[in-house]
Each structure stands twice: as structure tokens, then as C-alpha cells.
Design an enzyme around this catalytic site. Sequence first.
Site, PDB file in Angstrom:
ATOM      1  N   HIS A 190       0.810  -1.223   0.000  1.00  0.00           N
ATOM      2  CA  HIS A 190       0.000   0.000   0.000  1.00  0.00           C
ATOM      3  C   HIS A 190       0.842   1.271   0.000  1.00  0.00           C
ATOM      4  O   HIS A 190       0.302   2.369  -0.119  1.00  0.00           O
ATOM      5  CB  HIS A 190      -1.001  -0.009   1.173  1.00  0.00           C
ATOM      6  CG  HIS A 190      -0.417   0.259   2.517  1.00  0.00           C
ATOM      7  ND1 HIS A 190      -0.177  -0.738   3.446  1.00  0.00           N
ATOM      8  CD2 HIS A 190      -0.044   1.411   3.122  1.00  0.00           C
ATOM      9  CE1 HIS A 190       0.316  -0.201   4.556  1.00  0.00           C
ATOM     10  NE2 HIS A 190       0.404   1.096   4.379  1.00  0.00           N
TER      11      HIS A 190
ATOM     12  N   ASP B 247       0.179  -7.745   1.754  1.00  0.00           N
ATOM     13  CA  ASP B 247       0.603  -6.343   1.730  1.00  0.00           C
ATOM     14  C   ASP B 247       2.129  -6.259   1.758  1.00  0.00           C
ATOM     15  O   ASP B 247       2.735  -5.922   2.773  1.00  0.00           O
ATOM     16  CB  ASP B 247      -0.008  -5.608   2.933  1.00  0.00           C
ATOM     17  CG  ASP B 247       0.156  -4.094   2.839  1.00  0.00           C
ATOM     18  OD1 ASP B 247       0.663  -3.603   1.809  1.00  0.00           O
ATOM     19  OD2 ASP B 247      -0.206  -3.400   3.819  1.00  0.00           O
TER      20      ASP B 247
ATOM     21  N   GLN C  47       1.325   6.122  12.181  1.00  0.00           N
ATOM     22  CA  GLN C  47       1.353   6.575  10.791  1.00  0.00           C
ATOM     23  C   GLN C  47       2.772   6.959  10.378  1.00  0.00           C
ATOM     24  O   GLN C  47       3.512   7.580  11.119  1.00  0.00           O
ATOM     25  CB  GLN C  47       0.381   7.732  10.548  1.00  0.00           C
ATOM     26  CG  GLN C  47       0.705   9.014  11.259  1.00  0.00           C
ATOM     27  CD  GLN C  47      -0.043   9.165  12.568  1.00  0.00           C
ATOM     28  OE1 GLN C  47      -0.538   8.203  13.130  1.00  0.00           O
ATOM     29  NE2 GLN C  47      -0.100  10.388  13.058  1.00  0.00           N
ATOM     30  N   GLY C  48       3.160   6.522   9.193  1.00  0.00           N
ATOM     31  CA  GLY C  48       4.524   6.727   8.717  1.00  0.00           C
ATOM     32  C   GLY C  48       5.423   5.524   8.934  1.00  0.00           C
ATOM     33  O   GLY C  48       6.538   5.489   8.427  1.00  0.00           O
ATOM     34  N   ASP C  49       4.923   4.523   9.695  1.00  0.00           N
ATOM     35  CA  ASP C  49       5.709   3.303   9.921  1.00  0.00           C
ATOM     36  C   ASP C  49       5.364   2.204   8.926  1.00  0.00           C
ATOM     37  O   ASP C  49       5.983   1.132   8.939  1.00  0.00           O
ATOM     38  CB  ASP C  49       5.483   2.778  11.342  1.00  0.00           C
ATOM     39  CG  ASP C  49       6.135   3.647  12.401  1.00  0.00           C
ATOM     40  OD1 ASP C  49       7.231   4.177  12.131  1.00  0.00           O
ATOM     41  OD2 ASP C  49       5.564   3.808  13.494  1.00  0.00           O
ATOM     42  N   SER C  50       4.366   2.439   8.063  1.00  0.00           N
ATOM     43  CA  SER C  50       3.978   1.450   7.046  1.00  0.00           C
ATOM     44  C   SER C  50       5.197   0.887   6.330  1.00  0.00           C
ATOM     45  O   SER C  50       6.106   1.621   5.947  1.00  0.00           O
ATOM     46  CB  SER C  50       3.078   2.099   5.993  1.00  0.00           C
ATOM     47  OG  SER C  50       1.738   2.078   6.370  1.00  0.00           O
TER      48      SER C  50
END
Length: 268
Positions: free
Chosen positions: A79, A124, A214-217
Amino acid sequence: MARKRWFTLLKNATLGVAAATALAGLAAPADAAPPPSTDGTQVIGGSRAAQGEFPWMVRLSMGCGGALYTSQIVLTAAHCVDRTGSNTSITATTGVVDLQSSSAKKVKSTYVYRSPTYDTTGGDWALIKLAAPVSGATTLPIASTSANNSGTFTVAGWGAATEGGAQQRYLLKTQVPFVSDATCKAQGGEYSGLIANAEICAGNVESGGVDTCQGDSGGPMFRRDNTNAWVQVGITSWGIGCARAHAPGVYTEVSSFASAIASAASKI
């Protein structure tokens, strides 16, 4: 799919690709960095990794994380990228915990491979090929069986240290306990649709307090195997909020895709 928490929230917080690139490109002043933490337990709230502690960690310019699968290929989340094909727009930063360090190694991408099953049956994961191998790279092996898919895991990244907060200058780390599929599904909502054998949950279900954000994806979830070597068992994928009770993090179950990852890596 709705399972796009960390990167989607990053974009929805008005950071977008350009702003995330600026953050990853070290826009924050030195005195904005969080103070070191000694508790060793929380990304949310801050626990700074030591230089060289996790040398395979990668920060990607679109606002995601990743790990060096080989010296020239980064394993990240599907993603985080749009499609399979040539791509020279991504910059990978490696070799440092401090994104402002002059020792940082920056390499452009040349090609992206996105899991072909992500939008259908799950998976993913994605691979980013770099323009050149990272000199002196240390890679993170991935799990090829489910033997290490339980216990306590480590996660790390430059994502927000509070839900909805700013991206970090320093690499932060946390430990998260395994959560069974049944317990994870029982949290309801999006969790009831957990894809068995494609996703693995981790976190403190009852109390929250530790999580990726958020931002660790795309960053790795890893643990020591029976030889005391690090092995990657997950990829930061989705969840509800950050470090909330009854909302564990959900990670790509790497062992289920190990052969597909290896096959794709050999062809790009």
C-alpha cells in the site's frame, strides 16, 4: 481495501508525498528531536534505537519504512506503492538512526514490484529495487515458516510518536506481543475481516500503549529465532489508530509470502 492505516493517515494529515519527502529529508531542526528514552518499550512516547542496532532499516521518501531484503532490494508494504513497473521517484535512506546525519546513505529506486494479490486475497508486500547496492549493507532475513510467528516482536520506524503526530527524526523502537487470530478478530469492526495466513496481529489488546503509527507502514516486525539471529516475521500494514486498547497492529504475515517474495526478487 480499507487496510491502509499508516500511510493513508499520513496523507490525510496533509503531509502527502511532497511533505513526507520533506520530513524524511530532514526538515526538522535539531532541537525538535525527542529526548532519549530508557524504558525500551514504546514507539508511542519514544524509545530511541541506538546507531547500528537495526542496520537493515530503511526510510523511504514517500513516508514509509522498509528493510533491506538484499543489498539492492527493499521489502516494504504494497500500500506504500502504486503499481509494478519502472520507478525512479523513490529515495531510500539507510545506514543511520538520525535522518539528519551526514553519514546517511541515499539511493534512488529503479523498479517497484507490488504484490499481485494485495487487492484480492491479501499480501501487503512490495519490493523496491535500488539503483545500486547499499555499500556495507546488513540485510534482514525473512521467515520462511511460521515457527517464529508468536512470542514478543520488535518493531521500529520513523513514524509518528503520537497518533496524528509528526514524523520523527530519530528511529524509534518498541516491543509488541503476539495476538492470536481469534483474539484479533474478536475486537470487531475491521478486525473481524482479518485474513488468516496473510496477516498477523501484535500489541497489548487490553491496555494498548505500544504500537507502530502513521509513517511506519512497510517497516519490519522482527524477533530472534532459535539461533538468536534476527528474522523478519511481519510488515507494518494496518490497524485502527495508534496504540489504542482493543486495536492491535496488523502486519503482513511474511512467512506466507516468502517464496513469492524470493521469486519476485530474483526477477527484478
